[in-house]
Design a protein around this motif. Structure first.
Motif, mmCIF file in Angstrom:
data_model
loop_
_atom_site.group_PDB
_atom_site.id
_atom_site.type_symbol
_atom_site.label_atom_id
_atom_site.label_comp_id
_atom_site.label_asym_id
_atom_site.label_seq_id
_atom_site.Cartn_x
_atom_site.Cartn_y
_atom_site.Cartn_z
ATOM 1 N N ILE A 138 0.834 -1.203 0.000
ATOM 2 C CA ILE A 138 0.000 0.000 0.000
ATOM 3 C C ILE A 138 0.865 1.247 0.000
ATOM 4 N N GLU A 139 1.925 1.238 0.761
ATOM 5 C CA GLU A 139 2.824 2.399 0.777
ATOM 6 C C GLU A 139 3.422 2.642 -0.612
ATOM 7 N N GLN A 140 3.800 1.571 -1.313
ATOM 8 C CA GLN A 140 4.313 1.719 -2.679
ATOM 9 C C GLN A 140 3.216 2.250 -3.609
ATOM 10 N N LEU A 141 2.021 1.722 -3.461
ATOM 11 C CA LEU A 141 0.899 2.165 -4.291
ATOM 12 C C LEU A 141 0.541 3.621 -4.016
ATOM 13 N N LYS A 142 0.656 4.057 -2.762
ATOM 14 C CA LYS A 142 0.379 5.455 -2.429
ATOM 15 C C LYS A 142 1.379 6.384 -3.124
ATOM 16 N N ARG A 143 2.638 5.977 -3.149
ATOM 17 C CA ARG A 143 3.642 6.798 -3.850
ATOM 18 C C ARG A 143 3.335 6.870 -5.343
ATOM 19 N N LEU A 144 2.900 5.740 -5.905
ATOM 20 C CA LEU A 144 2.528 5.719 -7.319
ATOM 21 C C LEU A 144 1.327 6.625 -7.558
ATOM 22 N N ALA A 145 0.349 6.597 -6.684
ATOM 23 C CA ALA A 145 -0.842 7.445 -6.818
ATOM 24 C C ALA A 145 -0.463 8.923 -6.796
ATOM 25 N N GLN A 146 0.524 9.269 -5.991
ATOM 26 C CA GLN A 146 0.971 10.660 -5.944
ATOM 27 C C GLN A 146 1.539 11.117 -7.284
ATOM 28 N N THR A 147 2.170 10.215 -8.015
ATOM 29 C CA THR A 147 2.779 10.605 -9.298
ATOM 30 C C THR A 147 1.734 10.978 -10.343
ATOM 31 N N VAL A 148 0.497 10.507 -10.173
ATOM 32 C CA VAL A 148 -0.579 10.849 -11.115
ATOM 33 C C VAL A 148 -1.640 11.716 -10.440
ATOM 34 N N ASP A 149 -1.327 12.178 -9.233
ATOM 35 C CA ASP A 149 -2.195 13.097 -8.494
ATOM 36 C C ASP A 149 -3.620 12.564 -8.352
ATOM 37 N N PRO A 196 -6.118 9.867 -5.696
ATOM 38 C CA PRO A 196 -6.166 9.066 -4.469
ATOM 39 C C PRO A 196 -5.935 7.592 -4.797
ATOM 40 N N LEU A 197 -5.337 6.888 -3.866
ATOM 41 C CA LEU A 197 -5.074 5.468 -4.058
ATOM 42 C C LEU A 197 -6.362 4.704 -4.343
ATOM 43 N N ALA A 198 -7.446 5.024 -3.654
ATOM 44 C CA ALA A 198 -8.707 4.316 -3.880
ATOM 45 C C ALA A 198 -9.155 4.442 -5.329
ATOM 46 N N HIS A 199 -8.944 5.601 -5.941
ATOM 47 C CA HIS A 199 -9.299 5.770 -7.358
ATOM 48 C C HIS A 199 -8.518 4.798 -8.222
ATOM 49 N N LEU A 200 -7.224 4.704 -7.960
ATOM 50 C CA LEU A 200 -6.401 3.793 -8.755
ATOM 51 C C LEU A 200 -6.821 2.341 -8.538
ATOM 52 N N ALA A 201 -7.143 1.990 -7.304
ATOM 53 C CA ALA A 201 -7.536 0.608 -7.005
ATOM 54 C C ALA A 201 -8.836 0.240 -7.721
ATOM 55 N N ILE A 202 -9.787 1.153 -7.719
ATOM 56 C CA ILE A 202 -11.060 0.905 -8.411
ATOM 57 C C ILE A 202 -10.828 0.786 -9.908
ATOM 58 N N ARG A 203 -10.073 1.700 -10.447
ATOM 59 C CA ARG A 203 -9.816 1.681 -11.889
ATOM 60 C C ARG A 203 -8.994 0.473 -12.297
ATOM 61 N N TRP A 204 -8.064 0.020 -11.444
ATOM 62 C CA TRP A 204 -7.280 -1.173 -11.757
ATOM 63 C C TRP A 204 -8.209 -2.363 -11.918
ATOM 64 N N VAL A 205 -9.132 -2.537 -10.971
ATOM 65 C CA VAL A 205 -10.076 -3.653 -11.054
ATOM 66 C C VAL A 205 -10.856 -3.569 -12.367
ATOM 67 N N LEU A 206 -11.379 -2.404 -12.673
ATOM 68 C CA LEU A 206 -12.191 -2.245 -13.886
ATOM 69 C C LEU A 206 -11.371 -2.390 -15.163
ATOM 70 N N HIS A 207 -10.085 -2.197 -15.056
ATOM 71 C CA HIS A 207 -9.180 -2.317 -16.210
ATOM 72 C C HIS A 207 -8.853 -3.782 -16.531
ATOM 73 N N GLN A 208 -9.080 -4.675 -15.579
ATOM 74 C CA GLN A 208 -8.699 -6.069 -15.771
ATOM 75 C C GLN A 208 -9.637 -6.763 -16.754
ATOM 76 N N GLN A 209 -9.044 -7.561 -17.604
ATOM 77 C CA GLN A 209 -9.794 -8.286 -18.614
ATOM 78 C C GLN A 209 -10.835 -9.190 -17.953
ATOM 79 N N GLY A 210 -12.056 -9.135 -18.442
ATOM 80 C CA GLY A 210 -13.120 -9.991 -17.946
ATOM 81 C C GLY A 210 -13.954 -9.391 -16.829
ATOM 82 N N ILE A 211 -13.552 -8.246 -16.303
ATOM 83 C CA ILE A 211 -14.307 -7.595 -15.234
ATOM 84 C C ILE A 211 -15.285 -6.598 -15.863
#
Length: 154
Positions: free
Chosen positions: A72-83, A85-100
């Motif tokens: 999570i700490e690594q993901l938070k740093r990644l989220a900061q690079t695209v300005d 929130p981490l929750a936004h990235l987590a939701i979008r990652w799930v929706l980005h996965q094939q078959g979801i």
């Protein structure tokens, strides 16, 4: 088909999601932000109040949580690079996965509902999803395959 699926719980990728894809079965995820852990709000030392069911979930177990927290700490740093929130990235990652097809994301307040909906606004670079998957891959090596994240075996 509805199933638990998020950056830290991806067992369905092996057989279930491919089966659903092959058979034109829509997949809806729950626990898409891993019981709130992918908001980044939980501390290194967990202390759930009595009766909080999260204390029984695999990702919050004493032997597992340090690995989740580090991811999570690594993901938070990644989220900061695209300005974002981490929750936004987590939701979008799930929706980005094939078959979801859709993701259920819990909320306890109107503000959380609005914030979750805001995750769908704007673009996220594809390399961010790739970096998220790489972080996830390292973390899930330390999560036992218990069949389900709740250790519920009726």
């Amino acid at each position: 088909h509805q199933l638990g699926y998020n950056l830290f719980w991806r067992g369905a990728e092996q057989e279930v999601i491919p089966y659903c894809q092959e058979n034109q079965i829509a997949v809806v995820t729950y626990s898409s932000i891993a019981q709130g852990s992918l908001t980044g709000k939980f501390p290194r030392q967990l202390d759930f109040p009595p009766g909080d069911d999260r204390a029984n979930i695999v990702i919050f177990e004493e032997a597992v949580w340090p690995h989740i927290y580090a991811g999570i700490e690594q993901l938070k740093r990644l989220a900061q690079t695209v300005d974002r929130p981490l929750a936004h990235l987590a939701i979008r990652w799930v929706l980005h996965q094939q078959g979801i097809h859709s993701a259920i994301v819990g909320a306890r307040t109107v503000d959380q509902v609005n914030d979750n909906a805001a995750a769908l606004i704007g673009d996220i670079p594809l390399d961010v999803f790739e970096k998220m998957t790489a972080i996830s891959n390292r973390v899930i090596e330390n999560i036992p395959d218990t069949g389900n994240m709740y250790r519920y075996y009726p």
